[in-house]
Write a protein that holds these residues in place. Structure first.
Motif, PDB file in Angstrom:
ATOM      1  N   ALA A 184       0.828  -1.205   0.000  1.00 34.36           N
ATOM      2  CA  ALA A 184       0.000   0.000   0.000  1.00 34.36           C
ATOM      3  C   ALA A 184       0.864   1.258   0.000  1.00 34.36           C
ATOM      4  CB  ALA A 184      -0.939  -0.014   1.214  1.00 34.36           C
ATOM      5  N   ASP A 185       1.941   1.258   0.796  1.00 35.91           N
ATOM      6  CA  ASP A 185       2.821   2.432   0.841  1.00 35.91           C
ATOM      7  C   ASP A 185       3.486   2.681  -0.511  1.00 35.91           C
ATOM      8  OD1 ASP A 185       2.165   2.819   3.470  1.00 35.91           O
ATOM      9  OD2 ASP A 185       3.950   1.812   4.272  1.00 35.91           O
ATOM     10  N   ASP A 186       3.963   1.613  -1.151  1.00 35.51           N
ATOM     11  CA  ASP A 186       4.625   1.773  -2.449  1.00 35.51           C
ATOM     12  C   ASP A 186       3.658   2.282  -3.507  1.00 35.51           C
ATOM     13  OD1 ASP A 186       6.932   0.925  -1.302  1.00 35.51           O
ATOM     14  OD2 ASP A 186       6.869  -1.121  -2.104  1.00 35.51           O
ATOM     15  N   VAL A 187       2.452   1.712  -3.542  1.00 35.92           N
ATOM     16  CA  VAL A 187       1.471   2.118  -4.552  1.00 35.92           C
ATOM     17  C   VAL A 187       1.036   3.559  -4.321  1.00 35.92           C
ATOM     18  CG1 VAL A 187      -0.847   1.701  -5.433  1.00 35.92           C
ATOM     19  CG2 VAL A 187       0.687  -0.218  -5.028  1.00 35.92           C
ATOM     20  N   MET A 188       0.799   3.950  -3.053  1.00 36.49           N
ATOM     21  CA  MET A 188       0.390   5.329  -2.772  1.00 36.49           C
ATOM     22  C   MET A 188       1.504   6.311  -3.131  1.00 36.49           C
ATOM     23  SD  MET A 188      -2.697   5.365  -1.963  1.00 36.49           S
ATOM     24  CE  MET A 188      -2.672   7.137  -1.701  1.00 36.49           C
ATOM     25  N   THR A 189       2.750   5.928  -2.889  1.00 35.46           N
ATOM     26  CA  THR A 189       3.866   6.784  -3.307  1.00 35.46           C
ATOM     27  C   THR A 189       3.876   6.952  -4.826  1.00 35.46           C
ATOM     28  OG1 THR A 189       5.183   6.055  -1.408  1.00 35.46           O
ATOM     29  CG2 THR A 189       6.362   7.071  -3.241  1.00 35.46           C
ATOM     30  N   PHE A 190       3.636   5.864  -5.532  1.00 34.29           N
ATOM     31  CA  PHE A 190       3.582   5.895  -6.988  1.00 34.29           C
ATOM     32  C   PHE A 190       2.436   6.778  -7.469  1.00 34.29           C
ATOM     33  CE2 PHE A 190       4.779   5.113 -10.983  1.00 34.29           C
ATOM     34  CZ  PHE A 190       4.302   4.003 -11.673  1.00 34.29           C
ATOM     35  N   ILE A 191       1.257   6.660  -6.802  1.00 34.12           N
ATOM     36  CA  ILE A 191       0.086   7.455  -7.185  1.00 34.12           C
ATOM     37  C   ILE A 191       0.353   8.949  -6.975  1.00 34.12           C
ATOM     38  CG2 ILE A 191      -2.290   8.001  -6.509  1.00 34.12           C
ATOM     39  CD1 ILE A 191      -2.722   5.026  -5.996  1.00 34.12           C
ATOM     40  N   ASN A 192       0.910   9.302  -5.818  1.00 35.39           N
ATOM     41  CA  ASN A 192       1.170  10.719  -5.535  1.00 35.39           C
ATOM     42  C   ASN A 192       2.199  11.313  -6.491  1.00 35.39           C
ATOM     43  OD1 ASN A 192      -0.654  10.743  -3.367  1.00 35.39           O
ATOM     44  ND2 ASN A 192       0.908  10.040  -1.922  1.00 35.39           N
ATOM     45  N   ARG A 193       3.218  10.524  -6.834  1.00 39.68           N
ATOM     46  CA  ARG A 193       4.207  11.028  -7.803  1.00 39.68           C
ATOM     47  C   ARG A 193       3.565  11.234  -9.165  1.00 39.68           C
ATOM     48  NH1 ARG A 193       9.610   7.340  -6.426  1.00 39.68           N
ATOM     49  NH2 ARG A 193      10.077   8.339  -4.401  1.00 39.68           N
ATOM     50  N   LYS A 194       2.689  10.326  -9.557  1.00 41.48           N
ATOM     51  CA  LYS A 194       2.026  10.457 -10.850  1.00 41.48           C
ATOM     52  C   LYS A 194       1.122  11.687 -10.869  1.00 41.48           C
ATOM     53  CE  LYS A 194      -0.709   7.903 -14.247  1.00 41.48           C
ATOM     54  NZ  LYS A 194       0.357   8.023 -15.274  1.00 41.48           N
ATOM     55  N   LEU A 195       0.409  11.941  -9.756  1.00 37.01           N
ATOM     56  CA  LEU A 195      -0.437  13.127  -9.685  1.00 37.01           C
ATOM     57  C   LEU A 195       0.392  14.402  -9.747  1.00 37.01           C
ATOM     58  CD1 LEU A 195      -3.055  12.082  -6.963  1.00 37.01           C
ATOM     59  CD2 LEU A 195      -3.392  12.221  -9.430  1.00 37.01           C
ATOM     60  N   ASN A 196       1.563  14.402  -9.103  1.00 40.11           N
ATOM     61  CA  ASN A 196       2.433  15.578  -9.172  1.00 40.11           C
ATOM     62  C   ASN A 196       2.891  15.843 -10.600  1.00 40.11           C
ATOM     63  OD1 ASN A 196       2.266  15.985  -6.412  1.00 40.11           O
ATOM     64  ND2 ASN A 196       4.071  14.752  -5.949  1.00 40.11           N
ATOM     65  N   VAL A 197       3.242  14.774 -11.315  1.00 37.84           N
ATOM     66  CA  VAL A 197       3.657  14.935 -12.718  1.00 37.84           C
ATOM     67  C   VAL A 197       2.495  15.452 -13.553  1.00 37.84           C
ATOM     68  CG1 VAL A 197       4.421  13.685 -14.767  1.00 37.84           C
ATOM     69  CG2 VAL A 197       5.445  13.167 -12.543  1.00 37.84           C
ATOM     70  N   MET A 198       1.290  14.922 -13.311  1.00 33.58           N
ATOM     71  CA  MET A 198       0.116  15.370 -14.073  1.00 33.58           C
ATOM     72  C   MET A 198      -0.192  16.833 -13.798  1.00 33.58           C
ATOM     73  SD  MET A 198      -2.290  11.984 -13.592  1.00 33.58           S
ATOM     74  CE  MET A 198      -3.719  12.787 -14.324  1.00 33.58           C
ATOM     75  N   GLN A 199      -0.045  17.268 -12.548  1.00 36.50           N
ATOM     76  CA  GLN A 199      -0.291  18.666 -12.220  1.00 36.50           C
ATOM     77  C   GLN A 199       0.717  19.582 -12.903  1.00 36.50           C
ATOM     78  OE1 GLN A 199      -0.248  18.809  -7.945  1.00 36.50           O
ATOM     79  NE2 GLN A 199      -2.239  17.796  -7.730  1.00 36.50           N
ATOM     80  N   LYS A 200       1.988  19.170 -12.947  1.00 32.10           N
ATOM     81  CA  LYS A 200       2.995  19.983 -13.631  1.00 32.10           C
ATOM     82  C   LYS A 200       2.711  20.059 -15.122  1.00 32.10           C
ATOM     83  CE  LYS A 200       6.704  19.006 -10.312  1.00 32.10           C
ATOM     84  NZ  LYS A 200       8.035  18.380 -10.099  1.00 32.10           N
ATOM     85  N   GLU A 201       2.292  18.931 -15.723  1.00 27.73           N
ATOM     86  CA  GLU A 201       1.956  18.940 -17.146  1.00 27.73           C
ATOM     87  C   GLU A 201       0.755  19.831 -17.432  1.00 27.73           C
ATOM     88  OE1 GLU A 201       1.387  14.865 -18.113  1.00 27.73           O
ATOM     89  OE2 GLU A 201       3.542  14.411 -18.258  1.00 27.73           O
ATOM     90  N   ASP A 202      -0.247  19.801 -16.532  1.00 24.71           N
ATOM     91  CA  ASP A 202      -1.411  20.676 -16.716  1.00 24.71           C
ATOM     92  C   ASP A 202      -1.012  22.143 -16.618  1.00 24.71           C
ATOM     93  OD1 ASP A 202      -3.014  18.477 -17.019  1.00 24.71           O
ATOM     94  OD2 ASP A 202      -3.725  18.461 -14.939  1.00 24.71           O
ATOM     95  N   ALA A 203      -0.109  22.458 -15.679  1.00 18.75           N
ATOM     96  CA  ALA A 203       0.343  23.847 -15.538  1.00 18.75           C
ATOM     97  C   ALA A 203       1.075  24.307 -16.791  1.00 18.75           C
ATOM     98  CB  ALA A 203       1.231  23.989 -14.308  1.00 18.75           C
ATOM     99  N   ILE A 204       1.918  23.436 -17.339  1.00 19.39           N
ATOM    100  CA  ILE A 204       2.640  23.771 -18.584  1.00 19.39           C
ATOM    101  C   ILE A 204       1.662  23.966 -19.728  1.00 19.39           C
ATOM    102  CG2 ILE A 204       4.285  22.897 -20.273  1.00 19.39           C
ATOM    103  CD1 ILE A 204       5.724  21.471 -17.974  1.00 19.39           C
ATOM    104  N   GLN A 205       0.655  23.092 -19.791  1.00 17.41           N
ATOM    105  CA  GLN A 205      -0.322  23.180 -20.864  1.00 17.41           C
ATOM    106  C   GLN A 205      -1.129  24.464 -20.754  1.00 17.41           C
ATOM    107  OE1 GLN A 205      -0.283  21.033 -23.257  1.00 17.41           O
ATOM    108  NE2 GLN A 205      -1.956  21.930 -24.436  1.00 17.41           N
ATOM    109  N   ARG A 206      -1.494  24.852 -19.502  1.00 16.29           N
ATOM    110  CA  ARG A 206      -2.244  26.098 -19.327  1.00 16.29           C
ATOM    111  C   ARG A 206      -1.403  27.301 -19.729  1.00 16.29           C
ATOM    112  NH1 ARG A 206      -4.045  23.518 -14.538  1.00 16.29           N
ATOM    113  NH2 ARG A 206      -2.455  24.615 -13.343  1.00 16.29           N
TER     114      ARG A 206
END
Length: 379
Positions: free
Chosen positions: A187-209
């Motif tokens: 659970a800890d590994d998967v949640m770490t993976f999920i949070n990192r993916k969300l951070n990358v998605m947020q940065k990509e959205d900011a760049i796109q905006r």
């Protein structure tokens, strides 16, 4: 004084004590239970035998005794961070393992920090709210942002399945391999993976905006489409009709055609309005009125009527003539105008949507009938 307080409180939380009289009292308050156990064993031995002197029979004595739910040792040697709750009239609650109390240093975020972290403000041991200064503590300013918490959980749930699959593929795990893993580590590994993916998605959205904001041509196109949609949603037909359900007046182009797609929600209303204003359509050279419906002058179908069959007409006519039947018809010629349904083609919707208004269409006769039928539909 202690007995007075003890006798008038509903909850007693025990953390630690060396007072033996208090421990004895709490032991009695915990209640009693009965336990059965073997307290003796008898084996018969025949000393005259040279070999196998023990007989095959063994006698056990089992006793059932009453004892307190919590022993003296449970209370006297309770582990750190454990707590026991004595509730009036309810069984005791022993908080241990996952329900232990956190150590005080955890409130400060670590051993080396000296302040309590809370959203909007930080406290230390000198400024933390107490009974003397609690009036200065604004509860509303320290309320968690539950909407943000919910949105974060939703975002995590959306990418959870994909992240689990990517994690298994990265390490070559099968579903069986995952089932035998330590659930906390997984659970800890998967949640770490999920949070990192969300951070990358947020940065990509900011760049796109940022790219969208810098693209003036795209901004002009977006503004143009928004203005066109506002114009499409502007009421312009049947302004004398008020829709109480949507609290709007009249019809807009988007009620007929929206984003190039025709909405047939007004088929019944249009067919009834056409039947009532059929004479006006017959006098307009742009249309050709036939018994089965309405056509353009070049033969393009606009409205297709489903008229009654000859057998059904005969039954209705006979019923109208029979005084014992509850069928009344003022004019026998009206039987051809009975509404049996029909179909409105996209071409007629497109024709109506091209007009800026229906005031001059058939001298306003069609719009008047549309308003009347809309009122009847929503009556």
């Amino acid at each position: 004084m202690d007995k007075v307080i003890q006798g008038n409180v509903a909850n007693i939380i025990f953390l630690k004590s060396t007072d033996d009289s208090l421990i004895d009292t709490l032991q009695k308050m915990s209640g009693t239970t009965h336990k059965s156990y073997i307290d003796s064993k008898n084996v018969t031995r025949d000393m005259e035998r040279l070999w196998f002197q023990n007989e095959g029979k063994v006698t056990y004595t089992m006793s059932t005794k009453e004892q307190p739910v919590l022993s003296y040792n449970d209370l006297a040697f309770i582990q750190p961070q454990n707590s026991i709750v004595f509730r009036a009239g309810d069984p005791i609650v022993w908080n241990r393992n996952q329900t232990i109390l956190p150590m005080s240093w955890q409130l400060f975020g670590g051993n080396n920090e000296k302040s309590v972290h809370q959203f909007g403000r930080e406290y230390n041991l000198q400024t933390i709210p107490t009974l003397s200064n609690a009036i200065d503590f604004d509860v509303r300013r320290n309320t968690p942002d539950f909407i943000n918490m919910l949105n974060k959980r939703i975002a995590q749930a959306v990418v959870s399945k994909q992240c689990q699959d990517d994690y298994k593929n990265a390490f070559g795990y099968t579903d069986h391999d995952v089932s035998v893993l330590n659930i906390d580590i997984w659970a800890d590994d998967v949640m770490t993976f999920i949070n990192r993916k969300l951070n990358v998605m947020q940065k990509e959205d900011a760049i796109q905006r940022d790219k969208i904001e810098d693209n003036t041509d795209l901004q002009k196109e977006i503004q143009k489409n928004e203005e066109a949609q506002r114009e499409n949603d502007k009421p312009r037909y049947c302004l004398n009709w008020f829709n109480e359900q949507s609290n709007t007046r009249g019809l807009a182009r988007s009620d007929l055609v929206n984003h190039g797609s025709v909405s047939h929600s007004l088929d019944t209303v249009i067919i009834k309005a056409y039947r009532e204003s059929r004479g006006s359509f017959e006098q307009d050279p742009r249309f050709r009125v036939q018994s089965d419906g309405l056509y353009a002058h070049d033969g393009t179908p606009y409205i297709k009527l489903e008229n009654l069959s000859s057998e059904r007409k005969k039954v209705l006519a006979d019923s109208a003539k029979n005084p014992d039947k509850k069928v009344y018809m003022n004019d026998m010629d009206d039987i051809d105008m009975i509404d049996a349904g029909g179909r409105v083609y996209d071409t007629f919707y497109l024709l109506l949507a091209k007009m800026d208004s229906w005031d001059s269409f058939l001298n306003g006769m069609f719009e008047d009938q549309m308003v009347q039928q809309l009122r009847n539909e929503n009556a």
